[in-house]
Design an enzyme around this catalytic site. Structure first.
Site, PDB file in Angstrom:
ATOM      1  N   VAL A  97      32.804  41.511  41.560  1.00  0.00           N
ATOM      2  CA  VAL A  97      31.915  42.504  41.464  1.00  0.00           C
ATOM      3  C   VAL A  97      30.572  42.065  40.857  1.00  0.00           C
ATOM      4  O   VAL A  97      30.336  41.272  40.153  1.00  0.00           O
ATOM      5  CB  VAL A  97      32.389  43.405  40.259  1.00  0.00           C
ATOM      6  CG1 VAL A  97      31.414  44.578  39.867  1.00  0.00           C
ATOM      7  CG2 VAL A  97      33.817  43.992  40.181  1.00  0.00           C
ATOM      8  N   ALA A 142      27.550  39.213  37.627  1.00  0.00           N
ATOM      9  CA  ALA A 142      28.633  39.269  38.306  1.00  0.00           C
ATOM     10  C   ALA A 142      30.035  38.560  37.569  1.00  0.00           C
ATOM     11  O   ALA A 142      29.706  38.205  36.606  1.00  0.00           O
ATOM     12  CB  ALA A 142      28.311  38.667  39.721  1.00  0.00           C
ATOM     13  N   LYS A 143      31.043  39.052  38.468  1.00  0.00           N
ATOM     14  CA  LYS A 143      32.299  38.476  37.845  1.00  0.00           C
ATOM     15  C   LYS A 143      33.415  38.570  38.848  1.00  0.00           C
ATOM     16  O   LYS A 143      33.011  39.291  39.700  1.00  0.00           O
ATOM     17  CB  LYS A 143      32.823  39.250  36.364  1.00  0.00           C
ATOM     18  CG  LYS A 143      33.611  38.474  35.413  1.00  0.00           C
ATOM     19  CD  LYS A 143      32.626  37.276  34.879  1.00  0.00           C
ATOM     20  CE  LYS A 143      33.136  36.391  33.905  1.00  0.00           C
ATOM     21  NZ  LYS A 143      32.585  35.851  32.880  1.00  0.00           N
ATOM     22  N   GLY A 144      34.098  37.569  38.831  1.00  0.00           N
ATOM     23  CA  GLY A 144      35.343  37.608  39.641  1.00  0.00           C
ATOM     24  C   GLY A 144      36.746  37.133  39.300  1.00  0.00           C
ATOM     25  O   GLY A 144      36.629  36.559  38.059  1.00  0.00           O
ATOM     26  N   ASP A 183      35.739  30.108  34.231  1.00  0.00           N
ATOM     27  CA  ASP A 183      35.848  31.187  33.303  1.00  0.00           C
ATOM     28  C   ASP A 183      37.306  30.828  32.882  1.00  0.00           C
ATOM     29  O   ASP A 183      37.738  29.732  33.163  1.00  0.00           O
ATOM     30  CB  ASP A 183      35.806  32.390  33.940  1.00  0.00           C
ATOM     31  CG  ASP A 183      35.603  33.701  32.977  1.00  0.00           C
ATOM     32  OD1 ASP A 183      36.764  34.025  32.212  1.00  0.00           O
ATOM     33  OD2 ASP A 183      34.467  34.178  32.644  1.00  0.00           O
TER      34      ASP A 183
END
Length: 452
Positions: A97, A142-144, A183
């Site tokens: 995202v 953002a992040k995934g 992460d």
């Protein structure tokens, strides 16, 4: 249009955002305006939205502007089909995202966990937008992640899955587009695979990810960055509250992983007295102060924290309630709630973990006069040094560790000043002030870049 918004952007935007009653339906699950902080225990996503709502209420942003700021710019869902070591075929869902890039390339971690879903990733991408903004780093958010339990994968399977992810999302990431980072359950090894696979496809690109091993275009100081930033943040808030120096106080740390251990060591180097720490095995207490370097050496040898001879074992459940000057939750989210906030015996809570305080718990701490140094700022040292790593990759030049630490100190100090100024000017808690600073910076960038 409010005076706050007019002064923020420096010109009238009536033609862009028509005046509207303040509505928070963008963030409300049922489309209604919430009445103050929710008094229910919330997930991290719900807690983030609650704190955002409070900042938006103070700023009185119109609904159209809220939608612009809070809606992700891109969401990608892919299915990664992989043959396992035993010959079986498995399908893993993966997400990326990209929330906002008005201040710079998207930036955010990749997590491998069985509970990863699009809602979780969407919330964390939003949080990264505000975190990079409050730290004044030229990145967006953002992040995934991949929905997988990495403990059930062999090293070969983990590498294969990572490389498949790179192939699947290669067109939306890049050194100047979107820069992932480690992460939950990902590390420098995973970032090395990511960098290698992307470079095969697009050419040598060390800046496509951060958090790489130091010997493979990573940055010195990155491992200790979040803990070191936490220590700098505590130093600044003690100074602002006229409480003296770090050396004048006692500290309790819940969570003795990477962040908690480095924060403890650096606070000790600054003269502070860490009297209690805990991890999954239990907690230990020493009123005279723990030998943190000795404890870390003890644990590095494979022994449990609770077996350290210079500390007295104490129930893990009591760690948050021990009397101290500064309490540092550095483990998981949602540990300070309406059920235990009344029992805390500290003057300051420094949130080194993500989302350790629920909205209900936060309200109780406010009523009790306990200062909360919010996670959006306190643990910002990690993403700050990730930015430094990216800059070094662009320069193809490695900085000395002293330079990294000095620049981190300056960033943490400047970021705190911005938060403290809003806190005093608007008479809001530090958490609300941090979100206000972030929202204002993102708004300014959005508006002045234009909409065509």
């Amino acid at each position: 249009m409010t005076m706050v918004l007019r002064s923020l952007i420096g010109r009238s935007l009536t033609s862009v955002f028509a005046p509207a009653a303040c509505s928070l339906s963008v963030l409300s699950a049922n489309g209604t305006m919430p009445s103050g902080l929710q008094q229910l225990r919330a997930s991290h996503a719900e807690a983030t939205n609650t704190f955002l709502r409070e900042a938006l209420t103070k700023l009185e942003y119109p609904e159209r502007l809220q939608r612009l700021l809070l809606t992700p710019q891109r969401e990608m869902t892919v299915e990664l089909v992989m043959q396992m070591d035993n010959g079986e075929i498995e399908v893993f869902n993966a997400y990326r995202v990209q929330h906002n890039n008005c201040r710079g390339p998207y930036k955010g971690g990749l997590r491998y966990h069985p509970a990863v879903d699009i809602d979780d990733v969407r919330s964390l991408a939003s949080l990264m937008t505000w975190k990079t903004a409050v730290m004044d780093i030229p990145f967006g958010g953002a992040k995934g992640g991949i929905t997988v339990d990495p403990k059930k994968l062999s090293e070969r399977e983990l590498e294969k899955l990572t490389r498949k992810l790179v192939v699947a999302i290669k067109e939306i990431i890049g050194t100047y587009e979107d820069i992932p980072a480690p992460d939950m359950n990902t590390d420098g090894r995973v970032m090395a695979w990511f960098f290698d696979e992307y470079s095969k496809l697009k050419g040598f690109s060390p800046g496509v990810v951060t958090g790489k091993p130091v010997y493979l275009h990573g940055s010195l100081g990155r491992e200790a960055a979040t803990g070191r930033g936490t220590a700098f943040a505590i130093r600044e808030v003690l100074k602002a509250l006229h409480m003296g120096k770090v050396a004048d106080h006692t500290y309790v740390i819940q969570g003795f992983g990477n962040v908690g251990a480095w924060a403890a060591e650096i606070l000790t180097e600054m003269g502070g007295k860490v009297i209690a720490v805990s991890d999954i095995s239990g907690a230990i207490l020493n009123e005279k102060g723990l030998d943190i370097k000795g404890l870390r050496a003890h644990m590095a040898s494979g022994k449990k924290l609770v077996d350290y001879s210079e500390g007295t074992p104490t129930p893990s459940a009591d760690i948050l309630n021990l009397k101290c000057d500064v309490l540092i939750p550095a483990a998981i989210g949602g540990v300070i709630t309406e059920l235990n906030a009344n029992k805390l015996q500290c003057k300051v809570v420094a949130e080194a973990a993500n989302g350790p305080t629920t909205p209900a718990g936060d309200m109780i701490l406010r009523e009790r006069g306990i200062t909360v140094l919010p996670d959006i700022y306190t643990n910002g040292g990690g993403v700050t040094v990730s930015f430094f790593e990216w800059v070094q990759n662009l320069q193809n030049f490695k900085w000395e560790e002293e330079d990294v630490n000095r620049k981190l100190d300056r960033k943490m100090t400047d970021a705190f000043k911005g938060i403290w100024d809003v806190h005093q000017e608007m008479q809001v808690p530090l958490r609300t002030a941090a979100f206000i600073v972030a929202l204002q910076r993102v708004t300014r960038a959005e508006v002045h870049r234009g909409f065509d």
